[in-house]
Design an enzyme around this catalytic site. Structure first.
Site, PDB file in Angstrom:
ATOM      1  CD  GLU A 278      -2.986  -0.915   0.034  1.00  0.00           C
ATOM      2  OE1 GLU A 278      -3.343   0.236  -0.279  1.00  0.00           O
ATOM      3  OE2 GLU A 278      -3.370  -1.939  -0.563  1.00  0.00           O
TER       4      GLU A 278
ATOM      5  CB  SER B 115     -54.844 -24.382  35.992  1.00  0.00           C
ATOM      6  OG  SER B 115     -56.233 -24.447  35.766  1.00  0.00           O
TER       7      SER B 115
END
Length: 781
Positions: free
Chosen positions: A199, A477
């Site tokens: 780079e 219940s």
């Protein structure tokens, strides 16, 4: 004299003539020069001012550069040791989620091999809150869903080894950038050499821009016939990422060059390179952008940046050129060619041994099959985690401080639960002609209250309405065990064999309204012992008991056991007219499973900084709030629910040897089908119904129970063997006669009593001599 005067006249005429021409020509040039000089001066002033402004932008943003680092959320680590409850499929799935690579022989961290039931795993090192877990090579077998023959064959020996935890998600900032911060000294060998060779070869010589690099890149590209090098310096790339847009204009390129030089003027090369390592864009994970080499190494290889090999380093450097174009998962051949080009450029530097370059070229891409984490993998669970975190942390801190959040989620139990919900709902819909059913399930650890799995709907990846947390539905219940708990807390009035009237009755309120509760089957059963009324879920008997002990007393117990919201003190609440979410119900039943301890559910074990410093540790917090002796009696009746009552169909899916306790719950027209129960290891709660509150005609036993049982059947666990409190004794009794008896009697039942509440009468029966001798010996020994 006569000759000289004409010359003077001639000279005077010439001067006069020149004087006439100069104003028209010399004046224009002078004006143009003065105008150009002024424009240039203004331009220099503007450029200087612009440069000063850019300098302020560069320095203020760079010096105050503070990356918003998302928090990372981890599942619990899988612990391996002799006897650990692990299935072969579960282990294989977890290794797959972690991105471990299957190989013939595990010789590197992050690999494993399997030969039938024998596994060899080379674990990765990981920084846990309590210290660093080193990489180790393990060998063990799995038999009957338990680890056996466990040993460490390489690395530091230990009887217990933790795998690195699965990253199950993150809490991200609004811009969706993601990164793992790294230091330059953490870079693997040859990384900086490879980066600069590819780079920016003149990085340590230029002042931000490099004309020679631009020329060299143009020449290399012409020779190759394609773009193989870029002319931008690393500093220019960093400026573009930090400050500028990606538009390609002369103005932007000019700004880039000026800002690059300003950056070089103020900061050292190492500081610029350090920032570049954490800022460079290297890929996309769904909506999130991957920035920096620290995260990219995990994203592509499932490894820490410092552990990368040369061929992996080269691939990351190769991707810089075009993260989309060279995406190694989408374009592997293209990425491989680019990686090898980077290796060639690295070889040209002469700083890397030729044999190392040759070995690297022979390597494949060696990517993990998929990233070790994905976006919203468990959205419902992460939703609950965020709600728990909100008690102590602000959203902006969670989105930007890079916290590490270690949760209690068990990936294998979560997978099993998700599959069971989806598969069972499909079967119910096909078998009963139902449509559009939804469900929610919560699985917790019985001992600790840790939430191990949570499903918010039949589509577990849907990140919308979380039914496990937000669907507040009548529990039916499921409330009955708490009514009987309240009654059994008064042992002078109620025991498990106390006869209860299960007969019709009505209540008339002050305003003239009449309330007439009914049993589900619309039938009465006369007098029944209390334990049977609970096991069979008789409404009439339950309401009678609840009215006798007092609605307020029942509500008070519910609040003690963790219900925080107000509950209306209407008699109808005795039949479950109480709206709770599945998570709320799980918290309630956690208290029953732990003998009356209020054990708040928790999803988080610890929160640390990005560097591993502990911020918050969430330990086990329990508080004994109700009498454990009374709870023990309720547990006995809930086990009877599973053996003889409404929950007995669970044993179609589960071994009858597995002791379980549970309770069904059903509301009118089957709008809500519930089941809550526990084993020795787990507490699980399931709700099934419709989002529109439409009828399903499902009971707790036909809707939620099959989902619950399918979850429990796939998880290795122990049966529930309750601890008997010191003030509880078991006696053989004849329930019908309310008397003590012998175990050889045909109607005898072994029932727990709070000491002092057992029957005082005794009845005999004509058992055979063998039974009586056996009873005599058992009494002695």
């Amino acid at each position: 004299m006569a000759k000289s005067s004409p010359k003077r006249r001639s000279s005077g005429r010439a001067k006069k003539k020149n004087t006439r021409k100069q104003p028209s020509g010399g004046g224009f040039k002078s004006t143009l020069w003065r105008f150009s000089w002024r424009v240039g001066l203004v331009g220099l002033v503007v450029l200087a001012g612009w440069t000063v402004w850019l300098d302020v932008v560069v320095t203020s943003k760079f010096e105050g550069r503070r990356w918003e680092i998302p928090s990372r959320v981890y599942a619990r680590p899988l612990e391996l040791y002799d006897g650990a409850p692990v299935t072969t499929s579960g282990l294989s799935n977890e290794l797959k989620q972690l991105g471990y690579t299957p190989v013939r022989s595990a010789r590197e961290p992050g690999t494993y091999s399997r030969n039938g039931r024998t596994f060899e795993i080379y674990t990765r090192r990981f920084q846990f809150p309590d210290g660093k877990e080193p990489a180790r090579r393990l060998r063990f077998s799995i038999s009957d869903d338990r680890v056996g023959q466990f040993r460490v064959t390489s690395g530091q020996s230990s009887p217990v080894v933790r795998l690195d935890p699965v990253q199950i998600g993150g809490i991200y900032p609004a811009h969706k950038e993601d990164r793992v911060l790294i230091q330059l000294d953490q870079a693997p060998p040859y990384f900086e050499t490879a980066l600069l060779a590819t780079e920016d070869r003149d990085f340590y010589e230029h002042w931000g821009v490099a004309p020679l690099s631009i020329a060299r890149a143009m020449w290399a590209n012409l020779q190759a016939g394609r773009v193989v090098q870029g002319g931008s310096t690393l500093t220019q790339q960093l400026v573009k990422n930090l400050y500028l847009s990606r538009e390609q204009t002369l103005v932007r390129k000019g700004n880039e060059a000026i800002m690059a030089m300003l950056l070089e003027l103020h900061y050292g090369k190492k500081e610029i390179l350090q920032t570049y390592l954490n800022e460079v864009y290297l890929g996309q994970a769904g909506p999130r952008s991957i920035h920096g080499f620290g995260l990219a190494s995990q994203f592509y290889f499932g490894e820490s940046f410092s552990d990368l090999d040369l061929h992996e380093v080269a691939l990351l450097v190769a991707i810089i050129k075009g993260p989309s174009y060279y995406d190694p998962r989408r374009h592997p051949e293209r990425a491989l060619r680019r990686r090898n080009l980077v290796l060639d450029m690295l070889a040209d530097t002469g700083q890397v041994p030729a044999d190392a370059i040759a070995r690297a070229r022979q390597k494949g891409l060696d990517l993990v099959a998929k990233p070790s984490y994905s976006n919203a993998r468990y959205p419902a669970y992460l939703d609950l985690v965020r709600r728990h975190l909100a008690r102590e942390y602000k959203d902006e801190d969670l989105q930007s401080e890079g916290l590490r959040i270690f949760t209690t989620l068990n990936p294998e139990i979560q997978r099993v639960t998700e599959n069971a919900v989806e598969r069972t709902l499909e079967n119910i819909e096909k078998g009963r002609g139902q449509e559009d059913l939804e469900a929610a399930t919560v699985v917790t650890s019985r001992d600790s209250g840790e939430v191990l799995a949570l499903v918010g709907g039949r589509d577990p990846k849907f990140a919308g309405f979380n039914r496990a947390v937000d669907a507040r539905r009548p529990i039916g219940s499921l409330i009955k065990p708490f009514i009987y708990l309240t009654a059994l807390s008064e042992p002078d009035k109620y025991t498990l064999i106390t006869p209860i009237k299960d007969e019709p009755f009505s209540l008339v309120f002050d305003d003239g309204r009449r309330w007439e509760p009914q049993n589900y089957e619309r039938e009465a059963h006369g007098q029944v012992p209390l334990h049977r009324a609970l096991a069979k879920s008789y409404n009439l008997a339950t309401v009678r008991v609840g009215l006798d002990v007092g609605v307020d007393a029942v509500i008070d117990n519910l609040h003690k056991l963790g219900v925080n919201d107000p509950i209306q003190d209407y008699p109808s609440m005795l039949l479950g007219a109480v709206n709770l979410s599945p998570v709320d119900v799980a918290s309630l039943y956690q208290s029953l499973a732990t003998s009356g301890f209020n054990t708040p559910l928790r999803t988080i074990r610890e929160v640390t900084t990005a560097g591993g410093e502990s911020l918050t540790r969430y330990g086990l917090a329990v508080d004994q709030v109700v009498d454990p002796a009374a709870v023990h009696l309720v547990q006995y009746a809930m086990q009877e629910v599973m053996r003889e009552g409404t929950g007995r169909s669970a044993y179609r899916y589960l071994s009858s040897d597995l002791g379980l306790a549970g309770k069904t719950g059903t509301t009118n027209d089957g709008r809500d089908s519930w089941f809550a129960g526990f084993s020795g290891d787990l507490v699980t709660v399931t709700w099934v119904g419709r989002d529109d509150n439409g009828p399903t005609n499902l009971t707790g036993a036909t809707g939620a129970l099959p989902v619950w049982a399918n979850v429990m059947a796939q998880i290795p666990q122990y049966g529930f063997s309750p601890i008997v409190p010191s003030d509880v004794k078991y006696h053989w009794v004849d329930g019908e006669r309310q008397a003590l008896t012998q175990d050889s009697c045909s109607d005898a039942r072994f029932v727990p009593f709070i000491v002092g509440s057992e029957p005082t009468d005794t009845v005999n029966c004509s058992g055979n001599i063998t039974d009586r001798v056996r009873s005599w010996f058992e009494g002695i020994f």
